[in-house]
Design a protein around this motif. Structure first.
Motif, mmCIF file in Angstrom:
data_model
loop_
_atom_site.group_PDB
_atom_site.id
_atom_site.type_symbol
_atom_site.label_atom_id
_atom_site.label_comp_id
_atom_site.label_asym_id
_atom_site.label_seq_id
_atom_site.Cartn_x
_atom_site.Cartn_y
_atom_site.Cartn_z
ATOM 1 N N LEU A 34 0.827 -1.203 0.000
ATOM 2 C CA LEU A 34 0.000 0.000 0.000
ATOM 3 C C LEU A 34 0.866 1.260 0.000
ATOM 4 O O LEU A 34 0.608 2.206 -0.754
ATOM 5 C CB LEU A 34 -0.916 -0.003 1.226
ATOM 6 N N GLY A 35 1.882 1.281 0.848
ATOM 7 C CA GLY A 35 2.744 2.453 0.934
ATOM 8 C C GLY A 35 3.464 2.744 -0.370
ATOM 9 O O GLY A 35 3.553 3.902 -0.808
ATOM 10 N N THR A 36 3.984 1.706 -1.018
ATOM 11 C CA THR A 36 4.677 1.883 -2.292
ATOM 12 C C THR A 36 3.717 2.386 -3.365
ATOM 13 O O THR A 36 4.054 3.292 -4.141
ATOM 14 C CB THR A 36 5.312 0.552 -2.739
ATOM 15 N N ALA A 37 2.508 1.823 -3.400
ATOM 16 C CA ALA A 37 1.515 2.256 -4.387
ATOM 17 C C ALA A 37 1.126 3.715 -4.174
ATOM 18 O O ALA A 37 1.058 4.511 -5.136
ATOM 19 C CB ALA A 37 0.279 1.363 -4.313
ATOM 20 N N LEU A 38 0.879 4.103 -2.925
ATOM 21 C CA LEU A 38 0.487 5.479 -2.633
ATOM 22 C C LEU A 38 1.596 6.467 -2.967
ATOM 23 O O LEU A 38 1.323 7.606 -3.373
ATOM 24 C CB LEU A 38 0.094 5.618 -1.162
ATOM 25 N N ALA A 39 2.842 6.034 -2.808
ATOM 26 C CA ALA A 39 3.961 6.906 -3.150
ATOM 27 C C ALA A 39 3.918 7.314 -4.620
ATOM 28 O O ALA A 39 4.291 8.442 -4.981
ATOM 29 C CB ALA A 39 5.284 6.203 -2.834
ATOM 30 N N PHE A 40 3.423 6.410 -5.464
ATOM 31 C CA PHE A 40 3.309 6.719 -6.891
ATOM 32 C C PHE A 40 2.014 7.452 -7.205
ATOM 33 O O PHE A 40 1.981 8.320 -8.081
ATOM 34 C CB PHE A 40 3.411 5.435 -7.719
ATOM 35 N N VAL A 41 0.945 7.118 -6.508
ATOM 36 C CA VAL A 41 -0.342 7.772 -6.748
ATOM 37 C C VAL A 41 -0.223 9.280 -6.562
ATOM 38 O O VAL A 41 -0.747 10.070 -7.358
ATOM 39 C CB VAL A 41 -1.429 7.185 -5.821
ATOM 40 N N PRO A 47 3.009 14.436 3.585
ATOM 41 C CA PRO A 47 1.884 14.026 4.445
ATOM 42 C C PRO A 47 1.518 12.552 4.302
ATOM 43 O O PRO A 47 1.194 11.894 5.301
ATOM 44 C CB PRO A 47 0.735 14.931 3.970
ATOM 45 N N VAL A 48 1.571 12.026 3.073
ATOM 46 C CA VAL A 48 1.252 10.612 2.864
ATOM 47 C C VAL A 48 2.287 9.725 3.546
ATOM 48 O O VAL A 48 1.958 8.739 4.211
ATOM 49 C CB VAL A 48 1.161 10.296 1.357
ATOM 50 N N LEU A 49 3.568 10.092 3.402
ATOM 51 C CA LEU A 49 4.634 9.325 4.040
ATOM 52 C C LEU A 49 4.492 9.368 5.559
ATOM 53 O O LEU A 49 4.674 8.345 6.243
ATOM 54 C CB LEU A 49 6.000 9.888 3.630
ATOM 55 N N LEU A 62 1.525 7.098 6.598
ATOM 56 C CA LEU A 62 1.894 5.686 6.498
ATOM 57 C C LEU A 62 2.784 5.265 7.669
ATOM 58 O O LEU A 62 2.639 4.158 8.210
ATOM 59 C CB LEU A 62 2.614 5.431 5.176
ATOM 60 N N THR A 63 3.706 6.145 8.048
ATOM 61 C CA THR A 63 4.593 5.843 9.174
ATOM 62 C C THR A 63 3.801 5.704 10.471
ATOM 63 O O THR A 63 4.039 4.787 11.268
ATOM 64 C CB THR A 63 5.654 6.950 9.328
#
Length: 287
Positions: free
Chosen positions: A65-72, A85-87, A90-91
């Motif tokens: 999920l984290g890897t996918a959101l990093a690209f989204v 904020p997304v990172l 996720l943390t």
């Protein structure tokens, strides 16, 4: 033979994407590579933890999920500022998950290793589509890839033939100072060839590989990218040595794992991005 065949297929695929692909294709391809590399990273981290009598508790679903959101959040509908904020979110999710499920002594190291995985793998690869969509982006990405690849090839063959003095024996016993110097020279030569081809095409009215910066800047950039790439290779070796394995995986016949093939890019891409930001900030022109 497997090594050459695998490398040829990968290079042709990357070239096709750079020149004929669209942004969503570049983003999707980079995301798939990141997901596979992140999976290998989880396995390396787990093996390393077991070697010290611990059990890694980074959920696979979280890393996917984290890897996918990093690209989204790199897509055109999102501002670049959305990445932090997304990172952070996720943390905090991983921190809470580990806080309630993992032994207390493992909460901090497991959370830290998960965050590091995103910063180390996902973030650098999100820069590939971001670089590609810049002005003269295809030329920029091609220059990056060619510098990384050429340096790797030069280091391999020159190091084997003439290398005696070890570069960093604790991290990678096979790497030598001769191979390292040859790698820098190889990247500069390959970068110069890209520039020559770009200038020839531009002179004939084809701006597919348009490069506007002075040649000395491009050659200096090639050298800097190579040094970053070599450092990336050595640091990935440090992770593998810590886990007690030779390769990050077996997904690529003759080459080991995905992470083994992109380790240099994981440092070279951010360095290129930072250099472009600095050039823009100080008004030093574009690539």
């Amino acid at each position: 033979m497997k090594r050459i065949l695998t490398a040829t297929v990968l290079i042709l695929a990357v070239f096709a994407l750079i020149f004929f692909g669209q942004l969503w294709m570049i983003t999707l391809f980079s995301a798939i590579v990141a997901e596979l590399a992140a999976y290998e990273y989880l396995k390396l981290a787990a093996v390393g933890a077991e070697a010290h009598g611990a059990k890694l508790r980074i959920p696979t679903w979280w890393m996917v999920l984290g890897t996918a959101l990093a690209f989204v959040v790199t897509l055109p509908n999102f501002p670049v500022e959305a990445q932090l904020p997304v990172l952070s979110a996720l943390t905090l999710v991983l921190f809470a998950w580990n806080g309630f499920r993992a032994p207390l002594i493992q909460v901090l190291p497991d959370t830290a290793q998960g965050l590091f995985g995103l910063i180390y793998i996902a973030y650098p690869l999100t820069l590939v589509p971001l670089l590609w969509k810049q002005e003269d982006g295809p030329a920029l990405v091609l220059f990056l890839m060619v510098c990384v690849w050429a340096g790797d090839i030069a280091a391999l063959y020159i190091g084997r033939a003439f290398g005696n003095r070890k570069l960093a024996p604790r991290l990678s016993p096979g790497k030598t100072w001769a191979g390292s110097i040859a790698s820098i020279v190889g990247s500069m030569i390959a970068g110069g060839i890209v520039i020559a081809i770009a200038d020839t095409l531009t002179a004939h009215g084809n701006t597919l590989l348009h490069i506007s910066e002075p040649i000395w800047q491009s050659l200096l950039l090639a050298a800097i990218l190579n040094i970053a790439a070599q450092l990336g290779d050595l640091l990935e070796s440090a992770i593998k040595r810590g886990a007690g394995v030779k390769d990050s995986g077996t997904m690529l016949p003759g080459h080991g794992g995905i992470l083994d093939r992109i380790d240099a890019l994981l440092l070279a891409a951010p360095v290129l991005w930072y250099i472009l930001l600095l050039k823009d900030y100080f008004g030093l022109g574009r690539f």
